[in-house]
Design an enzyme around this catalytic site. Structure first.
Site, PDB file in Angstrom:
ATOM      1  N   GLY A  44      -6.435 -10.806   9.542  1.00  0.00           N
ATOM      2  CA  GLY A  44      -5.526 -10.289  10.549  1.00  0.00           C
ATOM      3  C   GLY A  44      -6.087 -10.489  11.943  1.00  0.00           C
ATOM      4  N   MET A  48     -10.152  -5.360  -2.033  1.00  0.00           N
ATOM      5  CA  MET A  48     -10.302  -4.897  -0.657  1.00  0.00           C
ATOM      6  C   MET A  48     -11.772  -4.968  -0.263  1.00  0.00           C
ATOM      7  SD  MET A  48      -7.199  -4.143   0.254  1.00  0.00           S
ATOM      8  CE  MET A  48      -7.695  -3.665   1.908  1.00  0.00           C
ATOM      9  N   ASP A  60      -9.545  -9.033   1.292  1.00  0.00           N
ATOM     10  CA  ASP A  60      -8.725  -8.513   2.385  1.00  0.00           C
ATOM     11  C   ASP A  60      -9.506  -7.431   3.117  1.00  0.00           C
ATOM     12  OD1 ASP A  60      -6.717  -7.642   4.055  1.00  0.00           O
ATOM     13  OD2 ASP A  60      -5.402  -6.908   2.465  1.00  0.00           O
ATOM     14  N   GLY A  61      -9.748  -7.676   4.411  1.00  0.00           N
ATOM     15  CA  GLY A  61     -10.393  -6.673   5.241  1.00  0.00           C
ATOM     16  C   GLY A  61     -11.655  -7.196   5.897  1.00  0.00           C
ATOM     17  N   GLY A  62     -11.583  -7.348   7.215  1.00  0.00           N
ATOM     18  CA  GLY A  62     -12.763  -7.771   7.969  1.00  0.00           C
ATOM     19  C   GLY A  62     -13.156  -9.219   7.730  1.00  0.00           C
ATOM     20  N   MET A  81       0.879  -1.172   0.000  1.00  0.00           N
ATOM     21  CA  MET A  81       0.000   0.000   0.000  1.00  0.00           C
ATOM     22  C   MET A  81       0.911   1.215   0.000  1.00  0.00           C
ATOM     23  SD  MET A  81      -2.767  -1.560   2.637  1.00  0.00           S
ATOM     24  CE  MET A  81      -1.619  -2.879   3.074  1.00  0.00           C
ATOM     25  N   GLY A  96      -5.649   0.451   4.632  1.00  0.00           N
ATOM     26  CA  GLY A  96      -4.905   1.340   5.527  1.00  0.00           C
ATOM     27  C   GLY A  96      -4.832   0.898   6.974  1.00  0.00           C
ATOM     28  N   PHE A  97      -5.852   0.214   7.450  1.00  0.00           N
ATOM     29  CA  PHE A  97      -5.851  -0.183   8.856  1.00  0.00           C
ATOM     30  C   PHE A  97      -6.491  -1.550   9.007  1.00  0.00           C
ATOM     31  CE2 PHE A  97      -5.695   4.396   8.824  1.00  0.00           C
ATOM     32  CZ  PHE A  97      -4.708   4.679   9.761  1.00  0.00           C
ATOM     33  N   GLY A  98      -5.985  -2.323   9.973  1.00  0.00           N
ATOM     34  CA  GLY A  98      -6.625  -3.577  10.328  1.00  0.00           C
ATOM     35  C   GLY A  98      -7.810  -3.316  11.241  1.00  0.00           C
ATOM     36  N   GLY A  99      -8.574  -4.360  11.478  1.00  0.00           N
ATOM     37  CA  GLY A  99      -9.647  -4.273  12.468  1.00  0.00           C
ATOM     38  C   GLY A  99     -10.870  -3.497  12.036  1.00  0.00           C
TER      39      GLY A  99
HETATM   40  C1  DX5 Z   1      -5.467  -3.320   5.705  1.00  0.00           C
HETATM   41  C2  DX5 Z   1      -4.678  -4.526   5.334  1.00  0.00           C
HETATM   42  C3  DX5 Z   1      -5.226  -5.810   5.793  1.00  0.00           C
HETATM   43  C4  DX5 Z   1      -5.417  -5.935   7.286  1.00  0.00           C
HETATM   44  C5  DX5 Z   1      -6.631  -6.786   7.497  1.00  0.00           C
HETATM   45  O1  DX5 Z   1      -5.308  -2.297   4.780  1.00  0.00           O
HETATM   46  O2  DX5 Z   1      -4.516  -4.638   3.935  1.00  0.00           O
HETATM   47  O3  DX5 Z   1      -4.446  -6.909   5.315  1.00  0.00           O
HETATM   48  O4  DX5 Z   1      -4.329  -6.503   7.950  1.00  0.00           O
HETATM   49  O5  DX5 Z   1      -6.910  -6.816   8.837  1.00  0.00           O
HETATM   50  P1  DX5 Z   1      -8.277  -7.396   9.413  1.00  0.00           P
HETATM   51  O6  DX5 Z   1      -8.304  -8.846   8.992  1.00  0.00           O
HETATM   52  O7  DX5 Z   1      -8.150  -7.183  10.856  1.00  0.00           O
HETATM   53  O8  DX5 Z   1      -9.376  -6.614   8.751  1.00  0.00           O
HETATM   54 ZN    ZN Z   2      -3.489  -6.464   3.254  1.00  0.00          ZN
END
Ligand code: DX5
Ligand code: ZN
Length: 226
Positions: free
Chosen positions: A199, A139, A177-179, A70, A144-147
């Site tokens: 994640g 996506m 990827d994401g959630g 990213m 940009g962020f996990g969780g």
């Molecule tokens: C966020 C990342 C993801 C992130 C997913 O931009 O690309 O890979 O780690 O995290 P979760 O699974 O917690 O949504």
């Molecule tokens: Zn990712």
């Protein structure tokens, strides 16, 4: 044609960065790929890890690395991750004006090439480029962020990509990827995804390896209807 096995890729973004090697080894025998999120504080506001960490980590595990860049200017930086031994290097469509040229560079550096599509980017303009890629990362949040919370309507892009792959007989992984977690992975699998990044759902669990196995079971069931 039998479908290739599903891929579960834990994202180390949710791991304890002070114990990264241990955290990776905790999923070594359960996961298929290790998802490594590289953020540069420009393409996305967040800042994570870069090439030196990937190089060090490469010696700590046998797991294939699924590097998710990213970052801005991926033509400059992405081949370095292929040279570092990444199995798959994915860069963002929004950050690159010649995705096909970079895919070629990555493949000639010995990696698989991945194209990532962020939340607000339509998939249609990129469908014709897919023969140049091995992985399409869609996506299911804003990068940009996990969780963050999974956004169900983004699976429409997965469905469109799956239809396109089927009609063109392409060999392409469709990764989400994401959630992705126990309550969302089945709908992603049913929409046509065959690689799943997780994640929080993995590293937030008491037993990360067990969490990976559980996610795989749910995705398999949703795919085969078993
Ligand atoms: C966020 C990342 C993801 C992130 C997913 O931009 O690309 O890979 O780690 O995290 P979760 O699974 O917690 O949504
Ligand atoms: Zn990712």
């Amino acid at each position: 044609m039998t479908a290739p096995p599903l891929i579960v890729a834990p994202s180390i973004l949710a791991a304890d960065f002070a114990r990264l090697a241990d955290e990776v080894r905790a999923v070594e025998h359960a996961a298929d790929w290790l998802h490594v999120d590289v953020m540069d504080n420009h393409f996305v506001p967040n800042l994570t890890i870069g090439l030196p960490v990937v190089q060090s980590l490469r010696t700590a595990t046998e797991l294939p690395f699924d590097v998710h860049l990213m970052i801005e200017d991926p033509r400059r930086w992405a081949p370095g991750y292929a040279d570092a031994g990444a199995y798959n290097v994915t860069f963002h469509a929004e950050a690159c004006d010649d995705p096909v040229a970079l895919a070629k560079d990555l493949r000639s550096a010995g990696a698989k090439a991945g194209l990532a599509i962020d939340r607000d980017t339509p998939i249609e303009p990129y469908l014709d480029l897919l023969p140049s890629f091995d992985t399409l990362l869609i996506m299911t949040i804003k990068a940009g962020f996990g969780g963050q919370r999974f956004i169900p309507h983004l699976l429409d892009k997965v469905r469109a990509a799956r239809r396109h792959v089927a009609s063109g007989h392409l060999e392409l992984r469709i990764e989400v990827d994401g959630g992705i977690a126990a309550d969302t992975i089945e709908q992603a699998a049913a929409a046509g995804a065959d690689a799943f990044v997780a994640g929080t759902a993995v590293y937030g669990a008491d037993d990360p390896a067990e969490a990976v196995r559980r996610l795989r079971g749910l995705a398999e069931r949703a795919t085969t209807g078993a």
